[in-house]
Design a protein around this motif. Structure first.
Motif, PDB file in Angstrom:
ATOM      1  N   ALA A 143     -17.035 -17.968   1.198  1.00 35.71           N
ATOM      2  CA  ALA A 143     -16.694 -18.897   0.200  1.00 35.71           C
ATOM      3  C   ALA A 143     -16.177 -20.204   0.411  1.00 35.71           C
ATOM      4  CB  ALA A 143     -15.307 -18.192  -0.199  1.00 35.71           C
ATOM      5  N   GLY A 144     -16.002 -20.399   1.903  1.00 33.59           N
ATOM      6  CA  GLY A 144     -15.539 -21.961   2.286  1.00 33.59           C
ATOM      7  C   GLY A 144     -14.448 -22.549   1.724  1.00 33.59           C
ATOM      8  N   THR A 145     -13.578 -21.711   1.578  1.00 36.49           N
ATOM      9  CA  THR A 145     -12.294 -22.442   0.844  1.00 36.49           C
ATOM     10  C   THR A 145     -11.489 -23.048   1.818  1.00 36.49           C
ATOM     11  OG1 THR A 145     -11.027 -20.360   1.209  1.00 36.49           O
ATOM     12  CG2 THR A 145     -12.158 -20.537  -0.935  1.00 36.49           C
ATOM     13  N   ASP A 146     -10.691 -24.133   1.181  1.00 35.99           N
ATOM     14  CA  ASP A 146      -9.702 -24.898   2.051  1.00 35.99           C
ATOM     15  C   ASP A 146      -8.666 -25.260   1.276  1.00 35.99           C
ATOM     16  OD1 ASP A 146      -8.803 -26.998   3.826  1.00 35.99           O
ATOM     17  OD2 ASP A 146     -10.065 -28.330   3.356  1.00 35.99           O
ATOM     18  N   LEU A 147      -7.625 -24.431   1.543  1.00 37.06           N
ATOM     19  CA  LEU A 147      -6.103 -24.791   1.229  1.00 37.06           C
ATOM     20  C   LEU A 147      -5.663 -26.270   1.083  1.00 37.06           C
ATOM     21  CD1 LEU A 147      -4.214 -21.373   1.849  1.00 37.06           C
ATOM     22  CD2 LEU A 147      -5.444 -22.273  -0.181  1.00 37.06           C
ATOM     23  N   LEU A 162      -8.082 -27.324  -5.289  1.00 33.33           N
ATOM     24  CA  LEU A 162      -7.015 -26.588  -5.823  1.00 33.33           C
ATOM     25  C   LEU A 162      -6.590 -26.919  -7.467  1.00 33.33           C
ATOM     26  CD1 LEU A 162      -4.354 -26.330  -2.921  1.00 33.33           C
ATOM     27  CD2 LEU A 162      -5.568 -24.374  -3.822  1.00 33.33           C
ATOM     28  N   GLN A 163      -6.610 -28.249  -7.734  1.00 33.43           N
ATOM     29  CA  GLN A 163      -6.324 -28.803  -9.137  1.00 33.43           C
ATOM     30  C   GLN A 163      -7.624 -28.414  -9.986  1.00 33.43           C
ATOM     31  OE1 GLN A 163      -5.812 -33.008  -8.570  1.00 33.43           O
ATOM     32  NE2 GLN A 163      -3.566 -32.769  -7.700  1.00 33.43           N
ATOM     33  N   ALA A 216       3.189 -27.199 -10.187  1.00 34.84           N
ATOM     34  CA  ALA A 216       3.524 -28.468 -10.221  1.00 34.84           C
ATOM     35  C   ALA A 216       3.562 -29.200  -8.951  1.00 34.84           C
ATOM     36  CB  ALA A 216       4.331 -28.892 -11.262  1.00 34.84           C
ATOM     37  N   SER A 217       4.633 -28.427  -8.070  1.00 40.06           N
ATOM     38  CA  SER A 217       5.032 -28.999  -6.799  1.00 40.06           C
ATOM     39  C   SER A 217       4.263 -28.825  -5.913  1.00 40.06           C
ATOM     40  CB  SER A 217       6.596 -28.518  -6.509  1.00 40.06           C
ATOM     41  OG  SER A 217       6.291 -27.198  -6.448  1.00 40.06           O
ATOM     42  N   ASP A 218       3.260 -27.794  -5.923  1.00 35.75           N
ATOM     43  CA  ASP A 218       2.579 -27.534  -4.692  1.00 35.75           C
ATOM     44  C   ASP A 218       1.074 -28.129  -4.934  1.00 35.75           C
ATOM     45  OD1 ASP A 218       4.247 -25.842  -3.539  1.00 35.75           O
ATOM     46  OD2 ASP A 218       3.288 -24.098  -4.245  1.00 35.75           O
ATOM     47  N   THR A 259     -10.350 -20.913  -4.167  1.00 32.68           N
ATOM     48  CA  THR A 259      -9.487 -21.308  -3.590  1.00 32.68           C
ATOM     49  C   THR A 259      -7.993 -21.335  -4.009  1.00 32.68           C
ATOM     50  OG1 THR A 259     -10.918 -23.082  -2.727  1.00 32.68           O
ATOM     51  CG2 THR A 259      -8.468 -23.736  -2.497  1.00 32.68           C
ATOM     52  N   PHE A 260      -7.963 -21.584  -5.338  1.00 34.30           N
ATOM     53  CA  PHE A 260      -6.707 -21.417  -6.365  1.00 34.30           C
ATOM     54  C   PHE A 260      -6.262 -20.035  -6.260  1.00 34.30           C
ATOM     55  CE2 PHE A 260      -4.756 -20.641 -10.420  1.00 34.30           C
ATOM     56  CZ  PHE A 260      -3.759 -21.160 -10.374  1.00 34.30           C
TER      57      PHE A 260
END
Length: 247
Positions: A33-37, A43-44, A69-71, A204-205
């Motif tokens: 997947a290659g995700t990156d938090l 993420l958006q 919203a905050s994260d 990622t989300f």
């Protein structure tokens, strides 16, 4: 207690070796997947893609709009305007508008909540699953999935990806012919590279949704390591002071 633990050790090792083939089978054939938090833009985008394409059927009952919203660096108004399609309030959990009786009529059962899917299946599994849908006239909804055969779910991203057709291998032992690979027969609105990124953003989300605290933990981790290094240095100085007169 020590003798008991020593006797138990061979059984534990045997269990680990027995589980190894099962774990290998579960991860075999998965795409990375290659995700990156740490990628807030991903993420958006993933949040918007999930809400537009998946939240009609799948809830995220352990995640609140206010937390997103905050994260994710969004205002409450942005979240309510772009990510809330059920008329919920900013402090509400992410539910679905789909009613249970309608879900049973369409899919046979209520689609599962996906709050913890990344923790249960892993990010690589989600990424591979979303890319593995293909047309199958034998299925009630006309769709099947190479990774998760006979899934009671249509491809939610078919407009972006396009339509994939299966290429079957040789059947063995009188069983069904296996799907060897998938071929894109009808392109979607995105190029393959763009679609890969869209799926990565959704993955990622969902990884974030499974453990929102991971974002805070990563940001705090650097300071924790620096504190431990500084504390170790102070402990070394203290030891040196205490033992300087000992010969």
């Amino acid at each position: 207690m020590t003798k008991f633990a020593f006797r138990l050790l061979p059984a534990l090792l045997a269990g680990l070796f027995a589980a190894a083939p099962v774990l290998a089978e579960e991860t075999a054939g998965l795409m990375h997947a290659g995700t990156d938090l740490g990628d807030q833009a991903s993420l958006q985008r993933g949040a918007q893609l999930f809400m537009n394409n998946c939240s009609g059927c799948h809830s995220l009952q352990y995640l609140r709009y206010s937390r997103m919203a905050s994260d994710l660096g969004l205002t409450e108004q942005e979240v309510m305007d772009n990510l809330d399609f059920t008329g919920g309030k900013i402090g509400d959990q992410v539910h679905v508008a789909l009613k249970e009786d309608e879900a049973k009529q369409f899919f046979g059962k209520m689609p599962p909540d996906l709050s913890l899917i990344a923790r249960v299946r892993g990010s690589d599994w989600i990424y591979t699953y979303l890319k593995s849908f293909y047309l199958d006239e034998s299925r009630p909804l006309g769709w099947n999935n190479k990774l998760f055969p006979n899934a009671s779910m249509p491809n939610p991203l078919w407009e972006l990806q396009g339509l994939q057709q299966p290429v079957y291998g040789k059947a063995e032992g009188g069983g069904d012919a296996p799907v060897e690979k998938l071929v894109l027969a009808t392109p979607g609105s995105q190029t393959p590279a763009q679609f890969d990124q869209s799926v990565r953003d959704i993955t990622t989300f969902l990884e974030y949704a499974g453990e929102p605290a991971a974002l805070k933990r990563q940001s705090l981790g650097v300071w924790v390591v620096l504190f431990l290094a500084f504390f170790t240095f102070l402990a070394w100085l203290l030891k040196k002071e205490f033992w300087k007169d000992v010969h």
